[in-house]
Design an enzyme around this catalytic site. Structure first.
Site, short mmCIF file in Angstrom:
data_model
loop_
_atom_site.label_atom_id
_atom_site.label_comp_id
_atom_site.label_asym_id
_atom_site.label_seq_id
_atom_site.Cartn_x
_atom_site.Cartn_y
_atom_site.Cartn_z
CG PHE A 121 10.47 -5.27 11.55
CD1 PHE A 121 11.21 -4.41 10.77
CD2 PHE A 121 9.20 -5.62 11.10
CE1 PHE A 121 10.71 -3.94 9.57
CE2 PHE A 121 8.69 -5.16 9.91
CZ PHE A 121 9.46 -4.31 9.14
CD GLN A 235 8.86 5.05 9.46
OE1 GLN A 235 8.08 4.28 8.89
NE2 GLN A 235 9.33 4.81 10.66
CG HIS A 237 12.03 2.93 3.24
ND1 HIS A 237 13.14 2.58 2.54
CD2 HIS A 237 11.62 1.82 3.89
CE1 HIS A 237 13.39 1.29 2.75
NE2 HIS A 237 12.48 0.81 3.57
CG LEU A 251 10.07 0.44 0.42
CD1 LEU A 251 9.93 1.89 0.83
CD2 LEU A 251 9.26 -0.44 1.35
CD GLU A 254 14.83 0.06 6.63
OE1 GLU A 254 13.81 -0.33 7.21
OE2 GLU A 254 15.67 0.78 7.14
NE ARG A 285 12.38 2.21 8.20
CZ ARG A 285 11.22 1.58 8.29
NH1 ARG A 285 10.12 2.28 8.48
NH2 ARG A 285 11.13 0.28 8.20
CG HIS A 350 7.63 3.90 4.11
ND1 HIS A 350 7.14 3.15 3.08
CD2 HIS A 350 7.85 3.04 5.14
CE1 HIS A 350 7.07 1.88 3.47
NE2 HIS A 350 7.49 1.80 4.71
NE ARG A 385 5.29 2.65 9.96
CZ ARG A 385 5.58 1.60 9.20
NH1 ARG A 385 5.09 0.41 9.49
NH2 ARG A 385 6.35 1.71 8.14
C1 LIG Z 1 5.82 -0.44 0.46
C2 LIG Z 1 5.20 -0.47 1.83
C3 LIG Z 1 5.56 -1.47 2.73
C4 LIG Z 1 4.98 -1.50 4.00
N1 LIG Z 1 5.31 -2.52 4.84
C5 LIG Z 1 4.72 -2.60 6.06
C6 LIG Z 1 4.99 -3.70 6.93
O1 LIG Z 1 5.78 -4.60 6.61
N2 LIG Z 1 4.38 -3.72 8.13
C7 LIG Z 1 3.51 -2.75 8.54
O2 LIG Z 1 3.00 -2.84 9.66
N3 LIG Z 1 3.21 -1.72 7.72
C8 LIG Z 1 3.78 -1.61 6.50
N4 LIG Z 1 3.47 -0.57 5.66
C9 LIG Z 1 2.42 0.40 6.08
C10 LIG Z 1 1.01 -0.22 5.93
O3 LIG Z 1 0.93 -0.91 4.72
C11 LIG Z 1 -0.10 0.84 5.96
O4 LIG Z 1 0.09 1.73 7.00
C12 LIG Z 1 -1.48 0.20 6.13
O5 LIG Z 1 -1.67 -0.82 5.19
C13 LIG Z 1 -2.59 1.23 6.02
O6 LIG Z 1 -3.84 0.56 6.01
P1 LIG Z 1 -5.21 1.39 6.04
O7 LIG Z 1 -6.30 0.39 6.05
O8 LIG Z 1 -5.16 2.39 7.12
O9 LIG Z 1 -5.23 2.21 4.68
P2 LIG Z 1 -5.08 1.77 3.14
O10 LIG Z 1 -4.62 0.38 2.97
O11 LIG Z 1 -4.28 2.87 2.54
O12 LIG Z 1 -6.56 1.82 2.60
C14 LIG Z 1 -7.22 3.03 2.37
C15 LIG Z 1 -8.52 2.76 1.65
O13 LIG Z 1 -9.25 3.98 1.56
C16 LIG Z 1 -9.70 4.18 0.23
N5 LIG Z 1 -9.86 5.63 0.01
C17 LIG Z 1 -8.95 6.60 0.18
N6 LIG Z 1 -9.50 7.80 -0.12
C18 LIG Z 1 -10.79 7.57 -0.46
C19 LIG Z 1 -11.87 8.39 -0.88
N7 LIG Z 1 -11.76 9.72 -1.01
N8 LIG Z 1 -13.05 7.80 -1.17
C20 LIG Z 1 -13.20 6.45 -1.06
N9 LIG Z 1 -12.21 5.63 -0.66
C21 LIG Z 1 -11.02 6.19 -0.37
C22 LIG Z 1 -8.62 3.51 -0.62
O14 LIG Z 1 -9.09 3.20 -1.90
C23 LIG Z 1 -8.37 2.26 0.23
O15 LIG Z 1 -9.35 1.30 -0.02
C24 LIG Z 1 4.05 -0.50 4.40
C25 LIG Z 1 3.71 0.51 3.49
C26 LIG Z 1 4.29 0.53 2.23
C27 LIG Z 1 3.91 1.64 1.29
#
Ligand SMILES: Cc1cc2nc3c(=O)[nH]c(=O)nc-3n(C[C@H](O)[C@H](O)[C@H](O)COP(=O)(O)OP(=O)(O)OC[C@H]3O[C@@H](n4cnc5c(N)ncnc54)[C@H](O)[C@@H]3O)c2cc1C
Length: 580
Positions: A121, A235, A237, A251, A254, A285, A350, A385
Site C-alpha cells: 500500500f 485527508q 483523496h 471514490l 487510486e 496522494r 476522505h 493517515r
Molecule cells: C471509500 C472508502 C474507502 C476506504 N478504504 C479503507 C481501506 O482500504 N483501509 C482502511 O483502513 N480504511 C479505509 N477507509 C476508512 C475506514 O473505512 C473508516 O475509517 C472506518 O471504517 C471507520 O470505522 P468506525 O467504526 O470508526 O466508523 P463508521 O464505520 O463510520 O461507523 C459509525 C457508526 O456510528 C453510527 N452513528 C453515527 N452518528 C450517530 C448518531 N448520532 N447516533 C447513532 N449512531 C450514529 C453510524 O450509523 C455507524 O453505525 C475507507 C473509507 C472510505 C470512505
C-alpha cells in the site's frame, strides 16, 4: 412528541455499529457485562462497509517486517504529529487483531501455503496490507457482526443519538430517538463507548454517503466536556466523481492511476509534469490532490468542475480485469464507458485524522465513563493517515475501549444518574421540532460548500476567515429548520441534529486550520507553504456558553530505540501500491 422517554439500562452502551463499535461491544460482552449497541442506520450499513483496499499488520508474510517498522512508517507519514504511545499499541497489537478476525472467518486472501497474504500500500516500506478482494471493509464488518449476533448482543438500529447524558463530569448514557417512529429513549449505562465515525461529509465532495459522517460524535464529545485534537487534519483523496449529485465525491480508486491512468486539464495538458515531473500521476496522494485542486481552482477544470482522468489508452481487457468496480461505477452513474471516454474527477474529503482526544491505553476521553474508538478519535494518524491503518485502528482500539468500559462497569460502586440531565437532553431535542422556513438538507449543502471553498485541499487565512463569518449565517438559518414527521418518519429530525452537530465541528476545524500557520501533511496553507520547525497538536475545547478555546501542545517524543527507523520509505515506483 412530548411524552416522557422510555428508559433502558445496560452496563456498557456502544454508540455506533461500524467496525470500532462492534469490536468494542464484543470486548465488553466477553468481559461479562450487559452490553448494547445503538446505530443510526441498519445493522450492516455502517460507513466501514465502504473500505476497500485493506487492513494493516506487520505479519511479515512476504517481507522481514515487524511492528517497529510499521510504527516508523505510520509516524513518518503522520508528519510527526501522531502520538507515539498510541501508534506503538496500534502496531504491536495489529497482528493479534488480524489473526483474530481471520479465526472468526474473515475471508482474507491467503498465500498458496495458507498464510494471510499481504500486499503493498502506498508509503509502506513492506507488504503488510491484508485484504479480502476489494471489499475488505465489508468483510471485516460482516465478520464482527456475526460475532455480535452469535453472542446475542442487541443492536438497536435506526436509532439516532441526540445527546450524551452527563452530569458533574460523568457520562451515564445517551438520549436517542427512533428515526422511524420518533419514539424517545434514554439509555442509562455505567460506561459509554463513542464509535460514531468521522466528519468528512461536511465537505462538498466527500467519499462518505449521504446521512453519515457529519461529525455527530465529535460534537457530542465536545458538549460533554471532551477535547478535540487536530480537527484541521482532513485527508483528501485525489480522485472522486464530480457528478451526478448523488455520486459527487464517490471514490475513484487510486488503482486507476496505479494501472497507468493519466490526468489532464481542460486544455488537454498532462499537468502533473508541473507538480511532480518524476512521479507524475504516481506522486503521493496529498500532492496529486493538491495538483487537481489547484488546476480546478485556477479555472482549468472541465464542465463539472473536475479534471480528466484517462485510461482509454490501456487495453480493454486490462481495465475490465483490474478496474471492474470503477468500470461499473461510471457505467451506472454516468453511462460512461471508461475504456473509450475520460472520467471527470475532483479531490474528495476522505478521512478525519482529527477527533476526540483519548488516552492511548483505555481510549478514555477524560470524561468519566466515556470512551471513544475509531475514526471519531485522534492520535494515531497525525497529519496524514497511512492507507490501511484506519481499519486496524477500529479493531485494536475498539477492543481496548470495550474492555476498559467493561472494567469500569464491573468496578463502579453506584450507578451515576441525574434527572435534570435527562430533562435537559429531552428539551434539547424538542427544541428542534416544529415548523420553520428552512430545510435541513439545503442547510447542510450550504455548509458543505462553505467548507469546500474555505477549508478545502488548499486553505489560506482569507478563505478561512470568510468561512468562519459565513458560519454565523448558517447558525441563524439552523434555528429555523422545519422538522415534522413525514411518511419517511423522523428523518428531518435526524438531519436537524446533523446540522446542530456539524456547526461546532466546522467551527473547530476552521479555527484549527486558521491557527495552524504552516503546511504539514494534509493541511496546506497557500499563505504558509512551509512546515513549522517544531510540530504541535492543536486542541479545541468548550470554554463555556458554546465558545471554543484553542491551545497548542507539544506532541510526545518517539522513544529513543525507535528513532533510528524514522526515515521515509524508499521512493520506489508506486505502481501496484495504490489501493484505496
Ligand atoms: C471509500 C472508502 C474507502 C476506504 N478504504 C479503507 C481501506 O482500504 N483501509 C482502511 O483502513 N480504511 C479505509 N477507509 C476508512 C475506514 O473505512 C473508516 O475509517 C472506518 O471504517 C471507520 O470505522 P468506525 O467504526 O470508526 O466508523 P463508521 O464505520 O463510520 O461507523 C459509525 C457508526 O456510528 C453510527 N452513528 C453515527 N452518528 C450517530 C448518531 N448520532 N447516533 C447513532 N449512531 C450514529 C453510524 O450509523 C455507524 O453505525 C475507507 C473509507 C472510505 C470512505
Amino acid at each position: 412528541m412530548s411524552e416522557s422517554p422510555a428508559l433502558v439500562t445496560c452496563n456498557v452502551l456502544v454508540l455506533g455499529a461500524g467496525a470500532a463499535g462492534l469490536r468494542a461491544a464484543i470486548a465488553a460482552h466477553d468481559a461479562a457485562v450487559d452490553t448494547m449497541i445503538l446505530g443510526s442506520r441498519g445493522r450492516a450499513d455502517a460507513h466501514t462497509a465502504l473500505a476497500a483496499g485493506g487492513i494493516n499488520a506487520a505479519l511479515g508474510t512476504h517481507d522481514p517486517d515487524d511492528w517497529r517498522q510499521h510504527f516508523a512508517d505510520t509516524y513518518v507519514e503522520g508528519h510527526a504529529l501522531a502520538d507515539p504511545p498510541a501508534i506503538e499499541l496500534l502496531c504491536r497489537e495489529a497482528p493479534r487483531a488480524l489473526e483474530e478476525l481471520a479465526a472468526w472467518g474473515c475471508p482474507f486472501a491467503r498465500t498458496p501455503d495458507g498464510r494471510l497474504d499481504q500486499r503493498y500500500f502506498g508509503a509502506h516500506r513492506h507488504r503488510r496490507t491484508c485484504y479480502a478482494g476489494d471489499y475488505t471493509g465489508r468483510a471485516v464488518l460482516d465478520t464482527l457482526l456475526a460475532q455480535v449476533t452469535r453472542r446475542g448482543v442487541p443492536i438497536v438500529e435506526q436509532t439516532y443519538v441526540s445527546s450524551l447524558l452527563c452530569d458533574g463530569g460523568v457520562c451515564f448514557g445517551a438520549y436517542a430517538f427512533d428515526v422511524a417512529t420518533g419514539r424517545r429513549t434514554a439509555y442509562l449505562a455505567d460506561a459509554v463507548v463513542l464509535a460514531t465515525g468521522g466528519h468528512t461529509r461536511l465537505w462538498r465532495y466527500s467519499s462518505s454517503r449521504r446521512d453519515e459522517n457529519y461529525g455527530d460524535g465529535m460534537a457530542l464529545a465536545l458538549a460533554a466536556g471532551c477535547e478535540l485534537g487536530d480537527m484541521e487534519m482532513v485527508q483528501f483523496h485525489p480522485t472522486g466523481m464530480t457528478h451526478p449529485e448523488e455520486w459527487a465525491g464517490a471514490l475513484v480508486t487510486e488503482a486507476v492511476r496505479g494501472e497507468g491512468g493519466k490526468l489532464f486539464n481542460a486544455a488537454g495538458e498532462r499537468f502533473m509534469g508541473r507538480y511532480d515531473p518524476d512521479r507524475m500521476e504516481l506522486s503521493a496522494r496529498d500532492r496529486v490532490a493538491a495538483a487537481n485542486y489547484v488546476e480546478i481552482a485556477e479555472g482549468r477544470g472541465g464542465p463539472h468542475g473536475g479534471v480528466f482522468l484517462d485510461v482509454s489508452h490501456l487495453d480493454r481487457e486490462q481495465i475490465t480485469e483490474k478496474l471492474p468496480r470503477i468500470q461499473r461505477q461510471f457505467l451506472e452513474a454516468q453511462m460512461l464507458d471508461i475504456t473509450a471516454g475520460h472520467m471527470e474527477v475532483t479531490p474528495t474529503a476522505h478521512y478525519a485524522m482529527g477527533g476526540v482526544v483519548v488516552e492511548p491505553e483505555s481510549h478514555g476521553t477524560g470524561v468519566d465513563g466515556l470512551y471513544a474508538a475509531g475514526e471519531v478519535t485522534t492520535g494515531v494518524h497525525g497529519a496524514n493517515r497511512l492507507g490501511g491503518n484506519s481499519l486496524t485502528e477500529t479493531v485494536v482500539f475498539g477492543r481496548r475501549a470495550g474492555e476498559a468500559a467493561a472494567t469500569r462497569a464491573r468496578t463502579l460502586g453506584a450507578a451515576h444518574r441525574s434527572g435534570s440531565a435527562l430533562v435537559e437532553a429531552g428539551e434539547h431535542l424538542e427544541a428542534l421540532v416544529g415548523p420553520g422556513d428552512a430545510f435541513a438538507l439545503p442547510v447542510l449543502r450550504h455548509l458543505r460548500d462553505l467548507m469546500w471553498r474555505g477549508c478545502g485541499v488548499v486553505r489560506s487565512a482569507a478563505s478561512l476567515r470568510e468561512a468562519l463569518g459565513a458560519l454565523d449565517d448558517v447558525r441563524l438559518a439552523s434555528a429555523r429548520i422545519d422538522v415534522q414527521p413525514s411518511p419517511g418518519g423522523w428523518v428531518d429530525l435526524a438531519r436537524a441534529c446533523a446540522v446542530r452537530a456539524a456547526l461546532p465541528c466546522c467551527e473547530a476545524t476552521l479555527r484549527g486550520a486558521l491557527a495552524r500557520e504552516e503546511s504539514r501533511g494534509a493541511h496546506r496553507r497557500s499563505d504558509h507553504p512551509e512546515e513549522a520547525p517544531s510540530p504541535y497538536n492543536l486542541v479545541v475545547a468548550e470554554r463555556g456558553r458554546g465558545t471554543l478555546g484553542i491551545e497548542a501542545r507539544a506532541p510526545r517524543r518517539v522513544p529513543d530505540e525507535l528513532r533510528p527507523l524514522l526515515a521515509e520509505p524508499p521512493a520506489e515506483a508506486a505502481a501496484g501500491k495504490l489501493l484505496e
